[in-house]
Enzyme design. Sequence first.
Site, PDB file in Angstrom:
ATOM      1  N   LYS A  57       0.841  -1.342  -0.007  1.00 17.87           N
ATOM      2  CA  LYS A  57      -0.283   0.197   0.219  1.00 17.87           C
ATOM      3  C   LYS A  57       1.062   0.524   0.132  1.00 17.87           C
ATOM      4  O   LYS A  57       0.133   1.931  -0.833  1.00 17.87           O
ATOM      5  CB  LYS A  57      -0.809   0.019   1.588  1.00 17.87           C
ATOM      6  CG  LYS A  57      -1.656   1.390   0.916  1.00 17.87           C
ATOM      7  CD  LYS A  57      -2.957   0.177   2.247  1.00 17.87           C
ATOM      8  CE  LYS A  57      -2.204   0.594   3.642  1.00 17.87           C
ATOM      9  NZ  LYS A  57      -2.514   2.127   4.059  1.00 17.87           N
ATOM     10  N   ARG A  86     -11.199   3.299   8.674  1.00 20.47           N
ATOM     11  CA  ARG A  86     -11.275   1.606   9.430  1.00 20.47           C
ATOM     12  C   ARG A  86     -11.975   0.702  10.120  1.00 20.47           C
ATOM     13  O   ARG A  86     -12.184   0.015   9.665  1.00 20.47           O
ATOM     14  CB  ARG A  86     -10.010   2.113  10.212  1.00 20.47           C
ATOM     15  CG  ARG A  86      -8.960   2.066  10.490  1.00 20.47           C
ATOM     16  CD  ARG A  86      -8.225   2.227  11.714  1.00 20.47           C
ATOM     17  NE  ARG A  86      -6.664   2.694  11.836  1.00 20.47           N
ATOM     18  CZ  ARG A  86      -5.810   2.145  10.810  1.00 20.47           C
ATOM     19  NH1 ARG A  86      -5.952   1.132  10.618  1.00 20.47           N
ATOM     20  NH2 ARG A  86      -4.839   3.131  10.971  1.00 20.47           N
TER      21      ARG A  86
END
Length: 227
Positions: free
Chosen positions: A21, A96
């Site tokens: 990422k 999240r």
Amino acid sequence: MPDTIFTPTYLILLGGPGAGKGTQAQWLMVYLGLVRVASGDLFREHVRSRTELGQSAQRYMDSGELVPDELTIAMVMDRLSRADCRYGAIFDGFPRTVGQAEALDCALAEHGWRIATVIDLQVPFATLMERLSGRWICSVCGGTFHATMNPPREVGRCDFCGNALYQRTDDKPETVANRIQVYMRQTAPLELYYQQRDLLDLIDGTQSVAAVQVAIRGALTQRRLHP
Ligand SMILES: [Zn+2]
């Protein structure tokens, strides 16, 4: 004539530990000309410069409580109001939870904005384990090796100085497995949330860095987000 009126592009980047990422975020920033917004960085910045938001967050942390989503969203929206975010942003490590995703959607909608796509780097558990748990370090010269990607000539011995290699606690299989499992558990509901909104672009993260970039470019083109 008014200033150009356009909709900023907001992207979310998902990927577990070891999924690549960080590398793709760096490239995407340049490719799309967008800044990266990581909630962890925002947090530290607000606490360090003792802003009102930072001090509220600090009070929660001091009492061992989770910082509420509203505070996190307030920091993100404050960040988005700065000039360097006028074309949009790449969210990294945020949202999240589904709660945060919903709150973000609401906050963006107030400005008439929305998430353009969620790029999800998919790497199977076993591959993440192999990438993350094979690191061996020399305690004397700091030489770094990897069990499969960069093995020492002799198992457990440093190529440079001949001393014994060790594994950091962070790199031990049980620690790594736990980190990956926590990520996967946390992210599954988020993936579902964006999939239901037809925003999830699944990218095979087991490919080379260059091939992953080609796949991401393809997904962006599909959504007419290419620069
Ligand atoms: Zn050594």
